[in-house]
Design a protein around this motif. Structure first.
Motif, mmCIF file in Angstrom:
data_model
loop_
_atom_site.group_PDB
_atom_site.id
_atom_site.type_symbol
_atom_site.label_atom_id
_atom_site.label_comp_id
_atom_site.label_asym_id
_atom_site.label_seq_id
_atom_site.Cartn_x
_atom_site.Cartn_y
_atom_site.Cartn_z
ATOM 1 N N ARG A 1 0.830 -1.188 0.000
ATOM 2 C CA ARG A 1 0.000 0.000 0.000
ATOM 3 C C ARG A 1 0.876 1.254 0.000
ATOM 4 O O ARG A 1 0.694 2.170 -0.783
ATOM 5 C CB ARG A 1 -0.882 -0.042 1.259
ATOM 6 N N GLU B 1 1.007 3.993 -2.732
ATOM 7 C CA GLU B 1 0.596 5.356 -2.389
ATOM 8 C C GLU B 1 1.711 6.343 -2.708
ATOM 9 O O GLU B 1 1.460 7.466 -3.128
ATOM 10 C CB GLU B 1 0.270 5.464 -0.888
ATOM 11 N N ASN C 1 -4.021 5.341 -7.185
ATOM 12 C CA ASN C 1 -3.167 5.955 -6.159
ATOM 13 C C ASN C 1 -3.181 7.484 -6.298
ATOM 14 O O ASN C 1 -3.728 8.028 -7.264
ATOM 15 C CB ASN C 1 -1.755 5.368 -6.219
#
Lengths: 127, 504, 206
Positions: free
Chosen positions: B167, B171, B190
């Motif tokens: 993640r 991100e 994202n």
């Protein structure tokens, strides 16, 4: 035993109070019995009066028996006091012993009350 | 010890059919009479407590097992016989109360669950039945279950960590990353994607991916699988409708549960702009070089013409000094003319369109050799060539390339006759050509510089030339998307290599 | 609806009080630490009222220990825990239990709860027997799990059965949990129970 003129009986159960009172008055027919249904009531009814012996129920709503005994002990260092309970746990027993309390096992019997008032130890209690 | 088998059939409770069943049950059964004495003791108990029925009958549990003094089991038996209460004792709270041992592992106590129940018997009064079951199996199941649970917890913990890591990477990525379904529905995007497309994918109502990169729809329809992964340039459309160039690759995610794709890309408007600018300035420069050299030629021709006249008419007529001046001017003009010609050629190589055709390299080499004619003969050079492949190239430029390289090899020869060998190797995507000579060679530290314009490593007097020949070679090879380089050993010779793509 | 006088209620309360005291002392022996028990409050309730109290605030599943008793009078004794509290109880009994991994009871944990329930119920029944002179025999308890309705109807034999319902709070070390004891009896049994109490405590000894 002759020196017992006032007996304090504290129990939330009317039945238990009656039984203790009736056994006690057979042993000490001349003694005054002060009966109370809770710790608060006991402290109110005493209002500075003295007593020589007390039976205190452990398991009561509001103030429990040990807390009451603690308060009474301060004013009455020499009174004979017994905790009435069917709940003998080591931790409770230890705290009671620290306050110099005896034990009377519930349900009470004429023998156990008489032994306590005659000073023959009421702390033997088989579970 | 009493012989247990002799007394076996004389229990207090007569062995009826029910008794036989009790005898063979896979759990321990004991009956205690109103005084707590054993009046029945089944085989299971006898075998596992190692106390036969003969030794058990007529004794209390405490007499047989003094360790039970004050135990919960004793209280329960008392409660059953005196008050009529049934009880259960669980292994978790009381570890194996009865000293009963496994038959296979004799030192190990059997984990037990014990039930104590009163029975009111018309003849015997209140008696009590004790039943003991072996809970080993449940214990094993529980241990296994707990271990599995813990492992599962560990696994999901590390999975969680991995997910968090993924993640964070996604991100934080500079690339726009979008996850979408086959129908174009965007599942995730994202922050970089939000920035590139100026669209809040996570809260706004979903538009399909096609609204942002229309070409991907077609791409998916045409070529599922194999070539999706390549980075390609597409037209992108931002949330506010602005169009921009972007570079994007699409991958099918390798998960079984769902057909998902990722699109990873970046906004290349800025790069595009600078590329365009670079190309423009390059073209301008090219134009300038060509125009300059072309326009310079005209006045030079005038100078050259009149210098020729001057020389023809007045050489040996003024004085020796004047003759020397005229010679210098003539040489200078000649050199300048050569230079301008080379420059012109150099800029032509860069700007003229490359006309690709299939070319037989052997014939190209033959043409180059014939162009070199005089120089070749004069030097007495021996040129050997192995069979050469056909390539896809601009024939004229290829001739020039070989001519320059072979000419170079002849020019930088040692005293003996030059030997030049031409070879070709076929690689996976390119042909590699090699032109090896036995000339003077160069210091390897110059191996790159010699391809630059006007680089000369030698005095003009020693080796004449413009210093542009190898630059032209480099330009030709590059315009064919190849590479050129050389290796050399001073005093032994050099080898020039260049590659040309195979096929069309 | 079955009614008791204030004196009878007081006497029955005391009987259970003593019973619960016994239960607490047995439990404290098991868990090797002090067990706090609140004063039980006693009520006669119908099935729907019991359901209402138990379902109060949650539709969660319940765990129960169910024990039948017969003798001078008969009935069903139930100890009911919300499943959450039963997990707390198991954690209190087994301090080694991994806090995270438990969300249901294993076989052996169910058995352990069965024993705990058995101790509490036996203490109540035993106390009635001791104090009133009634005689009983109890059956081996069973463990039940499910909705309030499922558990209560298992113990109820006739529609007219009344619930002598008692709510109490346990405290074992830092853990606090709630449990309910219900005695489900038909009217003749309740009358027999009341008679026993009267005979034992309320007849004038003089």
């Amino acid at each position: 035993m002759e020196d017992i003129t006032t007996i304090l009986v504290v129990d939330d159960s009317l039945l238990a109070r009656k039984m203790v009172a009736s056994f006690a008055s057979e042993v000490c027919p001349d003694a005054v019995i002060i009966a109370a249904a809770s710790g608060q009531e006991a402290l109110q009814k005493l209002e500075g009066a003295t007593f020589q012996a007390a039976t205190i129920d452990y398991n009561m709503p509001g103030m429990d028996g040990l807390t009451l005994a603690e308060q009474l002990r301060r004013e009455h260092p020499h009174a004979r006091m017994a905790l009435l309970t069917a709940n003998i746990q080591d931790a409770v027993a230890q705290r009671a012993a620290n306050l110099g309390l005896e034990f009377i096992c519930k349900p009470v019997t004429e023998e156990s009350i008489s032994a306590f008032l005659r000073g023959k130890g009421g702390s033997s209690c088989s579970s | 010890m009493t012989d247990s088998s002799a007394l076996r059939n004389t229990p207090t409770v007569p062995l009826s059919l029910g008794g036989l069943v009790l005898e063979h049950l896979d759990c321990g059964i004991a009956l205690l009479d109103a005084t707590g004495k054993v009046c029945y003791w089944n085989k299971w108990l006898a075998q596992r407590t190692r106390i036969g029925p003969a030794d058990a009958l007529g004794r209390t549990l405490l007499e047989m097992f003094p360790e039970l003094e004050g135990s919960q089991l004793s209280f329960c038996v008392e409660d059953a016989l005196q008050v009529g209460l049934s009880s259960v004792l669980s292994q978790s709270i009381h570890k194996s109360p009865l000293p009963a041992f496994r038959l296979d592992l004799e030192s190990e106590r059997i984990p037990q669950q014990i039930q104590v129940a009163p029975i009111l018997d018309p003849g015997l009064g209140r008696i009590c039945i004790l039943s003991v079951s072996d809970v080993s199996a449940a214990l094993t199941r529980e241990t296994t279950l707990h271990r599995a649970n813990r492992e599962l917890a560990d696994k999901s913990e590390s999975l969680k960590r991995a997910q968090e890591l993924n993640r964070a990477v996604i991100e934080g990525a500079a690339e726009a990353i979008l996850v979408f379904e086959r129908d174009g529905r965007i599942c995730d995007a994202n922050p970089a994607a939000a920035e590139v497309f100026r669209y809040d994918f996570r809260t706004r109502s979903a538009k399909p991916l096609w609204d942002f990169v229309p070409a991907i729809r077609e791409m998916l329809a045409q070529e599922v699988g194999s070539r999706l992964g390549d980075m390609r340039e597409h037209l992108g459309v931002r949330g506010d409708g602005e169009r921009f160039p972007l570079e994007m690759s699409v991958h099918q995610l390798e998960i079984t549960s769902q057909e998902l794709y990722t699109a990873i890309g970046r906004d290349i408007s800025e790069r595009k702009q600078s590329e365009d600018a670079l190309q423009r300035s390059h073209a301008e420069l090219q134009q300038f070089a060509y125009a300059a050299s072309h326009d310079l030629q005209e006045p030079l021709r005038t100078i050259s013409g009149f210098t020729g006249l001057l020389r023809k008419r007045y050489h040996g007529q003024i004085d020796a000094k004047a003759d020397g001046y005229i010679d210098h001017v003539t040489q200078g003009v000649e050199r300048m003319s050569n230079l301008i010609e080379a420059l012109l050629e150099y800029s032509k190589v860069g700007s003229a369109p490359v006309e690709l055709e299939t070319v037989d390299t052997s014939s190209v080499v033959r043409e180059a050799l014939s162009n070199l004619g005089a120089a070749l003969e004069e030097s007495g050079a021996v040129v050997t060539s192995l069979p050469l492949p056909a390539v896809c190239a601009d024939r004229r430029q290829l001739v020039r390339l070989f001519q320059n390289l072979i000419g170079n090899a002849i020019k930088f020869r040692r005293d003996d006759a030059p030997r030049i060998e031409i070879r070709a190797h076929q690689g996976r995507r390119t042909h590699r050509f090699e032109i090896e000579d036995n000339g003077i060679g160069v210091d390897p530290s110059f191996a790159e510089r010699i391809f630059e314009v006007f680089q000369r490593l030698h005095l003009r007097e020693e080796y004449p030339g413009t210093g542009i020949g190898l630059s032209i070679c480099k330009r030709i090879v590059e315009r064919h998307h190849g590479e050129i380089w050389m290796t050399s050993e001073p005093g032994r010779g050099s080898c020039f290599y260049f590659t040309l793509p195979t096929g069309v | 609806m079955f009614e008791l006088t204030a004196e009878e209620t007081d006497a029955i309360n005391e009987v259970f009080n003593i019973g619960m005291g016994r239960a607490a002392s047995s439990l404290s022996r098991l868990v090797r630490s002090e067990v706090g028990l609140s004063i039980p409050d006693l009520d006669f309730l119908s099935l729907s009222e019991v359901q209402e109290i138990l379902a109060e605030g949650s539709d969660l599943s319940m765990c129960a220990v169910h024990e039948r008793f017969s003798g001078t009078f008969g009935g069903n004794a139930l100890l009911v825990f919300p499943s959450v509290d039963s997990l707390e109880l198991v954690k209190a009994i087994f301090p080694d239990t991994d806090e995270n991994q438990l969300d249901s009871l294993s076989e052996l944990e169910q058995e352990a709860l069965l024993e705990v329930g058995n101790i509490i119920l036996n203490a109540c029944v035993g106390s009635i027997a001791n104090l009133t002179g009634a005689t009983f025999s109890t059956e081996i308890p069973i463990f039940l799990q499910g909705s309030v309705e499922h558990i209560l109807t298992r113990a109820q034999q006739a529609k007219t059965d009344e619930y002598l319902f008692m709510r109490m709070r346990f405290r074992i070390q830092v853990r606090s949990m709630i449990g309910y004891v219900a005695f489900v009896m038909d009217i003749p049994s309740l009358e027999a129970f009341r008679d026993c109490v009267r005979k034992a405590f309320l007849t004038d000894p003089a």
